[in-house]
Scaffold this motif. Structure first.
Motif, PDB file in Angstrom:
ATOM      1  N   ASP A 138       0.821  -1.210   0.000  1.00 50.84           N
ATOM      2  CA  ASP A 138       0.000   0.000   0.000  1.00 50.84           C
ATOM      3  C   ASP A 138       0.857   1.262   0.000  1.00 50.84           C
ATOM      4  O   ASP A 138       0.380   2.340  -0.344  1.00 50.84           O
ATOM      5  N   LEU A 139       2.094   1.128   0.410  1.00 48.15           N
ATOM      6  CA  LEU A 139       2.980   2.283   0.553  1.00 48.15           C
ATOM      7  C   LEU A 139       4.173   2.208  -0.399  1.00 48.15           C
ATOM      8  O   LEU A 139       5.229   2.759  -0.120  1.00 48.15           O
ATOM      9  N   SER A 140       3.999   1.542  -1.519  1.00 49.17           N
ATOM     10  CA  SER A 140       5.126   1.281  -2.415  1.00 49.17           C
ATOM     11  C   SER A 140       5.293   2.288  -3.549  1.00 49.17           C
ATOM     12  O   SER A 140       6.225   2.162  -4.335  1.00 49.17           O
ATOM     13  N   CYS A 141       4.424   3.259  -3.669  1.00 49.09           N
ATOM     14  CA  CYS A 141       4.497   4.223  -4.773  1.00 49.09           C
ATOM     15  C   CYS A 141       5.313   5.441  -4.356  1.00 49.09           C
ATOM     16  O   CYS A 141       4.886   6.226  -3.511  1.00 49.09           O
ATOM     17  N   ARG A 142       6.449   5.613  -4.974  1.00 49.75           N
ATOM     18  CA  ARG A 142       7.306   6.749  -4.627  1.00 49.75           C
ATOM     19  C   ARG A 142       6.690   8.079  -5.049  1.00 49.75           C
ATOM     20  O   ARG A 142       6.942   9.110  -4.448  1.00 49.75           O
ATOM     21  N   GLN A 143       5.869   8.071  -6.102  1.00 53.34           N
ATOM     22  CA  GLN A 143       5.284   9.313  -6.608  1.00 53.34           C
ATOM     23  C   GLN A 143       4.052   9.753  -5.821  1.00 53.34           C
ATOM     24  O   GLN A 143       3.574  10.853  -6.001  1.00 53.34           O
ATOM     25  N   ALA A 144       3.553   8.903  -4.927  1.00 51.55           N
ATOM     26  CA  ALA A 144       2.335   9.222  -4.183  1.00 51.55           C
ATOM     27  C   ALA A 144       2.659   9.991  -2.910  1.00 51.55           C
ATOM     28  O   ALA A 144       3.715   9.819  -2.307  1.00 51.55           O
ATOM     29  N   LEU A 145       1.737  10.835  -2.515  1.00 56.28           N
ATOM     30  CA  LEU A 145       1.780  11.478  -1.206  1.00 56.28           C
ATOM     31  C   LEU A 145       0.867  10.666  -0.292  1.00 56.28           C
ATOM     32  O   LEU A 145      -0.261  10.350  -0.663  1.00 56.28           O
ATOM     33  N   TYR A 146       1.348  10.354   0.889  1.00 53.37           N
ATOM     34  CA  TYR A 146       0.576   9.550   1.822  1.00 53.37           C
ATOM     35  C   TYR A 146       0.170  10.379   3.024  1.00 53.37           C
ATOM     36  O   TYR A 146       0.954  11.173   3.533  1.00 53.37           O
ATOM     37  N   GLY A 147      -1.048  10.169   3.467  1.00 52.47           N
ATOM     38  CA  GLY A 147      -1.538  10.845   4.651  1.00 52.47           C
ATOM     39  C   GLY A 147      -2.370   9.892   5.487  1.00 52.47           C
ATOM     40  O   GLY A 147      -2.882   8.890   4.989  1.00 52.47           O
ATOM     41  N   ILE A 148      -2.488  10.208   6.751  1.00 52.11           N
ATOM     42  CA  ILE A 148      -3.297   9.394   7.653  1.00 52.11           C
ATOM     43  C   ILE A 148      -3.977  10.305   8.657  1.00 52.11           C
ATOM     44  O   ILE A 148      -3.427  11.333   9.055  1.00 52.11           O
ATOM     45  N   MET A 149      -5.187   9.929   9.020  1.00 55.60           N
ATOM     46  CA  MET A 149      -5.909  10.645  10.068  1.00 55.60           C
ATOM     47  C   MET A 149      -6.037   9.691  11.248  1.00 55.60           C
ATOM     48  O   MET A 149      -6.575   8.592  11.110  1.00 55.60           O
ATOM     49  N   LEU A 150      -5.515  10.096  12.386  1.00 54.30           N
ATOM     50  CA  LEU A 150      -5.613   9.291  13.597  1.00 54.30           C
ATOM     51  C   LEU A 150      -6.706   9.871  14.485  1.00 54.30           C
ATOM     52  O   LEU A 150      -6.761  11.078  14.682  1.00 54.30           O
TER      53      LEU A 150
ATOM     54  N   THR B  48       5.810   3.001  10.004  1.00 57.52           N
ATOM     55  CA  THR B  48       4.796   3.288   8.991  1.00 57.52           C
ATOM     56  C   THR B  48       4.402   4.765   9.065  1.00 57.52           C
ATOM     57  O   THR B  48       4.265   5.428   8.032  1.00 57.52           O
ATOM     58  N   LEU B  49       4.210   5.282  10.261  1.00 58.03           N
ATOM     59  CA  LEU B  49       3.871   6.697  10.420  1.00 58.03           C
ATOM     60  C   LEU B  49       4.978   7.596   9.860  1.00 58.03           C
ATOM     61  O   LEU B  49       4.684   8.647   9.265  1.00 58.03           O
ATOM     62  N   GLN B  50       6.219   7.182   9.999  1.00 57.13           N
ATOM     63  CA  GLN B  50       7.329   7.967   9.452  1.00 57.13           C
ATOM     64  C   GLN B  50       7.263   8.044   7.939  1.00 57.13           C
ATOM     65  O   GLN B  50       7.743   8.998   7.341  1.00 57.13           O
ATOM     66  N   ARG B  51       6.634   7.070   7.306  1.00 54.36           N
ATOM     67  CA  ARG B  51       6.493   7.039   5.846  1.00 54.36           C
ATOM     68  C   ARG B  51       5.426   8.029   5.360  1.00 54.36           C
ATOM     69  O   ARG B  51       5.402   8.415   4.194  1.00 54.36           O
ATOM     70  N   MET B  52       4.548   8.473   6.261  1.00 60.13           N
ATOM     71  CA  MET B  52       3.457   9.374   5.885  1.00 60.13           C
ATOM     72  C   MET B  52       3.973  10.787   5.645  1.00 60.13           C
ATOM     73  O   MET B  52       4.837  11.292   6.350  1.00 60.13           O
ATOM     74  N   ASP B  53       3.403  11.435   4.626  1.00 61.00           N
ATOM     75  CA  ASP B  53       3.731  12.828   4.342  1.00 61.00           C
ATOM     76  C   ASP B  53       2.920  13.781   5.199  1.00 61.00           C
ATOM     77  O   ASP B  53       3.370  14.877   5.527  1.00 61.00           O
TER      78      ASP B  53
END
Length: 137
Positions: free
Chosen positions: A30-42, A130-135
């Motif tokens: 789910d986190l393998s796309c280098r071109q994507a921006l990732y976000g999460i809401m906790l 995983t959280l460190q991977r989030m933008d």
């Protein structure tokens, strides 16, 4: 069903979407796309658990079985009447106690289906990575 899950590479090939969401345990794919921006809401854990119990119409008996599962470290028994599709709105029958037992760590750490009370320090460290991977958090 892990085979039915759509991951980042497949999602990114679409020309129709500019945004997608994953509402399940995150996997490395789910986190393998280098071109994507990732976000999460906790969310606040208690508010999230309450919302899940209410929105998915868990009965008092089901809630008691989840609490017993946490107390004794065993998976809750699923009654035959609880296995029909849609019984808990969008949740499969096996997805219950996880919402009361380190939900964010389970979701981000890769062991969502660990037995009740079996989330470990290693799971927490994996979730933090995983959280460190989030933008955006």
């Amino acid at each position: 069903d892990l085979r039915a899950q759509v991951h980042c590479e497949e999602r990114s090939r679409s020309t129709s979407f500019t945004f997608t969401a994953v509402e399940r345990m995150l996997l490395p794919a789910d986190l393998s796309c280098r071109q994507a921006l990732y976000g999460i809401m906790l969310r606040d854990p208690l508010a999230a658990a309450r919302s899940t119990m209410v929105a998915n119409m868990f009965t008092a008996d089901e809630k008691l079985r989840m609490l017993d599962a946490l107390r004794y470290g065993i998976r809750p028994r699923i009654m035959a009447t609880e296995t029909s599709p849609g019984h808990h709105a969008c949740l499969p029958a096996w997805d219950s106690f996880q919402h009361l037992d380190n939900f964010a760590t389970r979701t981000l750490g890769g062991r969502y289906n660990a037995a009740p009370g079996n989330v470990t320090r290693a799971d927490l460290e994996a979730a933090k990575a995983t959280l460190q991977r989030m933008d955006v958090v």
